[in-house]
Design a protein around this motif. Structure first.
Motif, PDB file in Angstrom:
ATOM      1  N   GLU A 103       0.942  -1.299   0.313  1.00  7.52           N
ATOM      2  CA  GLU A 103      -0.073  -0.081  -0.123  1.00  7.52           C
ATOM      3  C   GLU A 103       1.096   1.265  -0.383  1.00  7.52           C
ATOM      4  O   GLU A 103       0.431   1.989  -0.754  1.00  7.52           O
ATOM      5  N   ARG A 104       1.813   1.163   1.116  1.00  6.08           N
ATOM      6  CA  ARG A 104       2.700   2.170   1.389  1.00  6.08           C
ATOM      7  C   ARG A 104       3.641   2.864  -0.528  1.00  6.08           C
ATOM      8  O   ARG A 104       3.447   3.965  -0.764  1.00  6.08           O
ATOM      9  N   PHE A 119       2.148   2.401  -3.568  1.00  3.00           N
ATOM     10  CA  PHE A 119       1.016   2.372  -4.505  1.00  3.00           C
ATOM     11  C   PHE A 119       1.440   3.965  -4.225  1.00  3.00           C
ATOM     12  O   PHE A 119       1.364   4.957  -4.719  1.00  3.00           O
ATOM     13  N   LEU A 120       1.158   4.345  -2.729  1.00  2.00           N
ATOM     14  CA  LEU A 120       0.803   5.792  -1.998  1.00  2.00           C
ATOM     15  C   LEU A 120       2.421   7.334  -2.278  1.00  2.00           C
ATOM     16  O   LEU A 120       1.892   7.108  -2.641  1.00  2.00           O
ATOM     17  N   ALA A 158       1.366   7.619  -6.023  1.00  4.48           N
ATOM     18  CA  ALA A 158       0.712   8.674  -6.152  1.00  4.48           C
ATOM     19  C   ALA A 158       1.240   9.598  -6.142  1.00  4.48           C
ATOM     20  O   ALA A 158       0.729  10.427  -6.764  1.00  4.48           O
ATOM     21  N   ARG A 159       2.070   9.818  -4.979  1.00  6.81           N
ATOM     22  CA  ARG A 159       2.573  10.652  -4.500  1.00  6.81           C
ATOM     23  C   ARG A 159       3.042  11.338  -5.438  1.00  6.81           C
ATOM     24  O   ARG A 159       3.147  12.927  -5.962  1.00  6.81           O
ATOM     25  N   LEU A 211       1.638  13.112  -8.071  1.00  6.78           N
ATOM     26  CA  LEU A 211       0.958  14.619  -7.739  1.00  6.78           C
ATOM     27  C   LEU A 211       2.224  15.839  -8.680  1.00  6.78           C
ATOM     28  O   LEU A 211       2.209  16.555  -8.548  1.00  6.78           O
ATOM     29  N   LEU A 224       2.112  16.606 -11.179  1.00  2.04           N
ATOM     30  CA  LEU A 224       0.961  17.535 -11.910  1.00  2.04           C
ATOM     31  C   LEU A 224       1.694  18.840 -11.292  1.00  2.04           C
ATOM     32  O   LEU A 224       1.543  19.947 -12.590  1.00  2.04           O
ATOM     33  N   ILE A 268       2.736  15.940 -17.525  1.00  5.17           N
ATOM     34  CA  ILE A 268       1.445  15.596 -16.873  1.00  5.17           C
ATOM     35  C   ILE A 268       0.133  14.399 -17.141  1.00  5.17           C
ATOM     36  O   ILE A 268      -0.318  13.859 -16.399  1.00  5.17           O
ATOM     37  N   THR A 287      -0.307  12.152 -14.829  1.00  5.73           N
ATOM     38  CA  THR A 287      -2.050  11.628 -14.563  1.00  5.73           C
ATOM     39  C   THR A 287      -2.290   9.475 -14.723  1.00  5.73           C
ATOM     40  O   THR A 287      -3.100   8.895 -14.463  1.00  5.73           O
ATOM     41  N   PRO A 334      -0.732   7.336 -11.203  1.00  9.01           N
ATOM     42  CA  PRO A 334      -1.440   6.450 -10.000  1.00  9.01           C
ATOM     43  C   PRO A 334      -2.525   4.949 -10.994  1.00  9.01           C
ATOM     44  O   PRO A 334      -2.388   4.610 -10.217  1.00  9.01           O
ATOM     45  N   ALA A 335      -2.636   5.361 -11.899  1.00 10.61           N
ATOM     46  CA  ALA A 335      -3.196   4.591 -12.466  1.00 10.61           C
ATOM     47  C   ALA A 335      -2.495   3.102 -12.389  1.00 10.61           C
ATOM     48  O   ALA A 335      -3.076   2.384 -12.080  1.00 10.61           O
ATOM     49  N   TRP A 389      -2.006   1.724  -9.323  1.00 10.02           N
ATOM     50  CA  TRP A 389      -3.055   0.772  -8.434  1.00 10.02           C
ATOM     51  C   TRP A 389      -2.886  -0.337  -9.197  1.00 10.02           C
ATOM     52  O   TRP A 389      -3.050  -1.769  -8.467  1.00 10.02           O
TER      53      TRP A 389
END
Lengths: 141, 117
Positions: A47-48, A50-51, A54-55, A58, A61, A87, A91, A94-95, A98
């Motif tokens: 999970e970490r 993944f996070l 995700a960061r 971000l 972006l 960008i 985008t 994160p996909a 996942w």
């Protein structure tokens, strides 16, 4: 008499999966509906990861938006191209994260080797391309 | 440091990672709303509101899991508790976070493509 014998015809193969389905409502079923529980620490580490992706997305972006919004002295066409590349990566990240999370969790539940990470090449290549575009834009400005 | 870490430490690290990510989502959606307001008008603030609400939902879910299920405040988890807590919603949180991040990416694309040169 095996439990499968009491099931309607055609359900014999599904019997095992039905038996393993946890009583909780965890999602997605194609991850949590198979195998057995791994050590919770491994799930948390997954999970970490993944996070962290995700960061990273971000941050990409933010970089892309900042290129345009801060009115930097870069040739506008190249600047926009670099921003769009960053960008798009931000985008996709994160996909892809996942997808990587679910595949890793599934592999751990099935005691299989972890799948190869997805998106490393794309991330590195994309950031490199964006950097070159900004550099060219700076020279042409 | 040697030996395997206590599971509650892993749960704590994970809760902190969720917190950082949720903060990023709040900051990102606030910035997106502000920047989109240049072209979309005040409707763009909806992006900020939705993003912030989503981040709050993620934070609350991650926190509930960290503390133990159903709001019982248990700061010191035993090993067994940490194991069950670590298995609570998992995939739903991850999926919601990925979805929110992708939406924020689309908002960022809109910002850049509609930015007045």
């Amino acid at each position: 008499m095996s439990p499968a014998a009491s099931l309607p015809a055609g359900c014999e193969d599904g019997g095992m999966e039905t038996e393993q389905r946890a009583p909780d409502g965890r999602f997605p079923r194609w991850v949590y509906g198979v195998g057995s529980e791994p050590d919770a620490r491994f799930s948390l580490a997954n999970e970490r990861t993944f996070l962290a992706w995700a960061r990273t997305g971000l941050a990409l972006l933010a970089a892309g938006v900042a290129l345009e919004a801060l009115d930097l002295p870069v040739e506008p066409g190249l600047r926009l191209a670099a921003a769009v590349v960053l960008i798009a990566l931000g985008t996709l990240a994160p996909a892809a994260a996942w997808w990587g999370w679910s595949r890793a969790e599934r592999a751990m539940r099935l005691s299989r080797p972890l799948p190869a990470p997805v998106g490393f090449g794309l991330l590195v290549g994309g950031v490199g391309v964006a950097g070159v575009l900004v550099l060219l834009g700076l020279l042409r400005a | 440091m040697s030996g395997p870490a206590h599971p509650s430490l892993a749960a704590e690290r994970t809760a902190l990672a969720w917190r950082r990510t949720a903060l990023g989502l709040v900051a990102g959606s606030a910035a997106a709303g502000r920047l989109l307001a240049e072209t979309w008008g005040s409707a763009a603030w909806g992006v900020s509101v939705v993003g912030t609400l989503l981040a709050v939902v993620l934070l609350r879910a991650a926190r509930r899991r960290r503390l133990g299920v159903h709001g019982r405040r248990r700061w010191a988890l035993t090993s067994a508790e940490a194991l069950t807590v670590g298995r609570d919603p998992g995939g739903r949180l991850v999926t919601a976070c990925a979805g929110a991040s992708v939406l924020l990416g689309l908002a960022a694309l809109a910002v850049v493509l509609t930015w007045p040169v």
